[in-house]
Design a protein around this motif. Sequence first.
Motif, PDB file in Angstrom:
ATOM      1  N   LEU A 129      34.987   3.777  30.648  1.00  0.00           N
ATOM      2  CA  LEU A 129      36.430   3.934  30.873  1.00  0.00           C
ATOM      3  C   LEU A 129      37.154   4.546  29.676  1.00  0.00           C
ATOM      4  O   LEU A 129      38.279   5.017  29.795  1.00  0.00           O
ATOM      5  N   ALA A 130      36.524   4.499  28.514  1.00  0.00           N
ATOM      6  CA  ALA A 130      37.190   5.030  27.312  1.00  0.00           C
ATOM      7  C   ALA A 130      36.713   6.442  27.011  1.00  0.00           C
ATOM      8  O   ALA A 130      35.576   6.813  27.327  1.00  0.00           O
ATOM      9  N   LYS A 131      37.606   7.212  26.390  1.00  0.00           N
ATOM     10  CA  LYS A 131      37.178   8.489  25.809  1.00  0.00           C
ATOM     11  C   LYS A 131      36.671   8.151  24.420  1.00  0.00           C
ATOM     12  O   LYS A 131      37.460   7.732  23.564  1.00  0.00           O
ATOM     13  N   SER A 132      35.394   8.291  24.202  1.00  0.00           N
ATOM     14  CA  SER A 132      34.837   7.818  22.931  1.00  0.00           C
ATOM     15  C   SER A 132      33.694   8.713  22.474  1.00  0.00           C
ATOM     16  O   SER A 132      33.156   9.498  23.267  1.00  0.00           O
ATOM     17  N   TRP A 133      33.301   8.531  21.221  1.00  0.00           N
ATOM     18  CA  TRP A 133      32.136   9.289  20.765  1.00  0.00           C
ATOM     19  C   TRP A 133      30.848   8.728  21.369  1.00  0.00           C
ATOM     20  O   TRP A 133      29.851   9.438  21.473  1.00  0.00           O
ATOM     21  N   TYR A 134      30.860   7.451  21.795  1.00  0.00           N
ATOM     22  CA  TYR A 134      29.683   6.924  22.504  1.00  0.00           C
ATOM     23  C   TYR A 134      29.384   7.796  23.728  1.00  0.00           C
ATOM     24  O   TYR A 134      28.246   7.956  24.139  1.00  0.00           O
ATOM     25  N   MET A 135      30.478   8.305  24.354  1.00  0.00           N
ATOM     26  CA  MET A 135      30.355   9.093  25.587  1.00  0.00           C
ATOM     27  C   MET A 135      30.290  10.595  25.302  1.00  0.00           C
ATOM     28  O   MET A 135      30.244  11.402  26.227  1.00  0.00           O
ATOM     29  N   GLY A 153      45.373   1.907  26.671  1.00  0.00           N
ATOM     30  CA  GLY A 153      44.751   3.077  27.300  1.00  0.00           C
ATOM     31  C   GLY A 153      43.240   3.013  27.359  1.00  0.00           C
ATOM     32  O   GLY A 153      42.603   3.865  27.974  1.00  0.00           O
ATOM     33  N   HIS A 154      42.634   2.045  26.687  1.00  0.00           N
ATOM     34  CA  HIS A 154      41.184   1.845  26.823  1.00  0.00           C
ATOM     35  C   HIS A 154      40.895   0.369  26.593  1.00  0.00           C
ATOM     36  O   HIS A 154      41.587  -0.287  25.795  1.00  0.00           O
ATOM     37  N   PRO A 155      39.888  -0.168  27.297  1.00  0.00           N
ATOM     38  CA  PRO A 155      39.550  -1.572  27.081  1.00  0.00           C
ATOM     39  C   PRO A 155      39.096  -1.795  25.630  1.00  0.00           C
ATOM     40  O   PRO A 155      38.452  -0.914  25.046  1.00  0.00           O
ATOM     41  N   ILE A 156      39.440  -2.937  25.079  1.00  0.00           N
ATOM     42  CA  ILE A 156      39.002  -3.235  23.707  1.00  0.00           C
ATOM     43  C   ILE A 156      37.467  -3.213  23.659  1.00  0.00           C
ATOM     44  O   ILE A 156      36.809  -3.600  24.632  1.00  0.00           O
ATOM     45  N   PHE A 157      36.933  -2.740  22.567  1.00  0.00           N
ATOM     46  CA  PHE A 157      35.495  -2.639  22.255  1.00  0.00           C
ATOM     47  C   PHE A 157      34.822  -1.414  22.888  1.00  0.00           C
ATOM     48  O   PHE A 157      33.682  -1.126  22.570  1.00  0.00           O
ATOM     49  N   THR A 158      35.514  -0.693  23.802  1.00  0.00           N
ATOM     50  CA  THR A 158      34.837   0.436  24.458  1.00  0.00           C
ATOM     51  C   THR A 158      34.879   1.695  23.603  1.00  0.00           C
ATOM     52  O   THR A 158      34.096   2.618  23.812  1.00  0.00           O
ATOM     53  N   LYS A 159      35.833   1.769  22.666  1.00  0.00           N
ATOM     54  CA  LYS A 159      35.687   2.680  21.538  1.00  0.00           C
ATOM     55  C   LYS A 159      35.156   1.776  20.441  1.00  0.00           C
ATOM     56  O   LYS A 159      35.457   0.586  20.438  1.00  0.00           O
ATOM     57  N   ARG A 160      34.392   2.314  19.485  1.00  0.00           N
ATOM     58  CA  ARG A 160      33.804   1.456  18.465  1.00  0.00           C
ATOM     59  C   ARG A 160      34.912   0.675  17.764  1.00  0.00           C
ATOM     60  O   ARG A 160      35.814   1.265  17.170  1.00  0.00           O
ATOM     61  N   PRO A 161      34.879  -0.682  17.841  1.00  0.00           N
ATOM     62  CA  PRO A 161      35.930  -1.459  17.187  1.00  0.00           C
ATOM     63  C   PRO A 161      35.859  -1.317  15.665  1.00  0.00           C
ATOM     64  O   PRO A 161      34.791  -1.067  15.101  1.00  0.00           O
ATOM     65  N   CYS A 162      36.980  -1.458  15.027  1.00  0.00           N
ATOM     66  CA  CYS A 162      37.028  -1.279  13.572  1.00  0.00           C
ATOM     67  C   CYS A 162      37.198  -2.632  12.882  1.00  0.00           C
ATOM     68  O   CYS A 162      37.654  -3.603  13.478  1.00  0.00           O
ATOM     69  N   VAL A 163      36.826  -2.623  11.615  1.00  0.00           N
ATOM     70  CA  VAL A 163      36.998  -3.806  10.760  1.00  0.00           C
ATOM     71  C   VAL A 163      37.744  -3.329   9.527  1.00  0.00           C
ATOM     72  O   VAL A 163      37.382  -2.305   8.943  1.00  0.00           O
ATOM     73  N   ASP A 164      38.795  -4.036   9.150  1.00  0.00           N
ATOM     74  CA  ASP A 164      39.628  -3.508   8.072  1.00  0.00           C
ATOM     75  C   ASP A 164      39.892  -4.524   6.965  1.00  0.00           C
ATOM     76  O   ASP A 164      39.636  -5.720   7.109  1.00  0.00           O
TER      77      ASP A 164
END
Length: 549
Positions: A485-491, A318-329
């Motif tokens: 393209l993503a619904k994100s906090w960046y936007m 539903g969103h391109p990878i990296f367009t919401k802040r990617p996580c590290v786990d």
Amino acid sequence: MADYDVIIVGAGFAGLYALYKLRKEGYSALLYEAGSGVGGVWYWNRYPGARVDVENLEYSYTFSKELEQDWQWSEQYSSQPELEAYANHVADRFDLKRDIRFGTRVTAMRFDEETDRWSVVTNQGDHVTGQYCVMATGCLSVPKEIDLPGIDNFKGKIYRTSLWPKGGVDFTGKRVGEIGTGSSGIQSIPVIAEQAAHLTVFQRTAAFSMPSQNGPTDPAKVKAWFDNRDKYHQQQRQSAFGLVMSDIAPRSAHDVSDEERRRLYEERWERGGLGIIGTFYDLLTDQKANDTAAEFVREKIRGLIEKPELAKKLLPYGHPIFTKRPCVDSGYFGTFNRDNVTLVDLREEPLETVTETGIRAGGTDYDFDILVLAIGFDAMTGALCNIDIRGRSGVSLKERWSDGPGTYLGLAVAGFPNMFLITGPGSPSVLGNMMAAIEENADWIADCIRYMDERQLTAIDATCEAQYAWVAEVNRAAAATLYPLAKSWYMGDNVAGKKRAFMPYIGGWKKYLDRCDEVAANGYEGFALAPGRATPEMAGQTCSKSTVA
Ligand code: FAD
Ligand code: NAP
């Protein structure tokens, strides 16, 4: 009323460095911090599992060679207690705390056009003035409002990752519910699952997450880093995100064979962290290239989950990878193989209400004793808009930004003279290594103040023209990427009523720093500078809007 050269707001890494730098330059400075200690993000976010996702070799101050050599990180990606200890070490080493007023929140600031000074008011009744204000209030320092229906019904305990209690929380024998699967959720879920009797995770959007491959600091790597320290710092400046280790390779995802592409992704996955973003230069701009990285990560997730039905729910779409802040786990996906962990996919079972004993979703009641909220922040503008900041003619910053956060270089806002932002909207900030961004911005600000001082200038204000041009550049850069393209906090999508705009600058770290250098070298081009009181031209200056369509 006490008068200072500079008032600084915020004692995270940005405020601490600004205080060090400005004091060293001979200015009187006072810093206000709402918390009772230093560290900012690393003071507030003490949830289990909190740690950096940029290696500490790069996520450290560089302004003092001695500090760098003396401080040793125990892990490649250190945890919150160590980051907080580092902040305290820096504050003590450079004797910064004597100029910090803890437990004091700045509530209002007003620019006085008669004196070219800011008048600053706090919740403790302080009233001081400063020729300049440096806003080091943080991009991710204001928890977003809780937007869960029925939240007041819940009779158990509620904890927010971003306001975690100092004494910690004992989950032993407890049933826990957790909402949110962004970076904070992904870091805390594995640790809470180990302690709790049962953990129910409520996921609205499945996240792309990469393993950190964390481990103890490797002395050989540290030595190699310090042997080449100056070269690496130079490389950071030339890089896309202020990071040497995640820099972008000069090749397209389309220019290699499927096998070679896979091998390159595999290499970066094994290295760990966010480096995969730089495997190819077109991952952020070309949907098809991006799809190859997204599918690689989905394949990895499938391999980590024992039950295929469960894996399906954890696959991000539903969103391109990296367009919401990617996580590290550290072991996030594997946590869902545990018997004491349940995943509720809110896309299939929508959250109806919080009840007295838990959450009702998709017609099912999920009960627990403790609810953990990892639901994010009012990012980039929240902390600044929380303060009643009034610039020229009493104009409110919050109102000025109601149609989007317009700035000049992320460092200044037209109509708000002598107020500087560190990692403000319109700067690369959250897209890269924040430590490097902080030092660059604070150095620029200190140089600017020195310039003003040497020429006996008292007011500096971005022109509307320069600000509009910069906002247009910020928008142009974002539009050339997949981020919108993503619904994100960046936007700004995560906060109800917030104007949709890509807030950080994605045009490139080097391009941004070169522009900042150029502006300074040209006598602060794009700023109006006033000797003595504000000139009539400056006073008449009102930008009608923040953003340019
Ligand atoms: P902050 O650390 O947010 O400090 C701002 C301070 O200002 C706070 O202490 C706050 O209390 C104070 N303040 C705000 N408003 C007021 C007011 N009105 N009056 C008085 N005080 C006020 N970035 C990376 O590059 N790598 C990472 O690995 C990374 N990990 C992160 C992990 C978490 C959990 C979070 C939330 C963010 C992370 N970040 C990371 C981003 C982080 O924001 C920066 O790395 C950096 O710590 C920001 O420092 P700062 O000083 O600008 O802001
Ligand atoms: P976040 O990325 O905004 O994630 C919030 C999560 O909560 C998302 O999964 C979101 O779902 C969910 N959510 C929010 N409101 C909800 C609701 N009403 N109902 C159901 N789900 C809801 O916040 P965060 O995890 O705190 O991270 C914020 C940023 O801080 C990160 O992106 C990163 O920059 C930084 N950070 C870094 C680290 C690190 O690894 N070093 C750790 C923590 C934070 P949707 O996606 O559907 O909105």
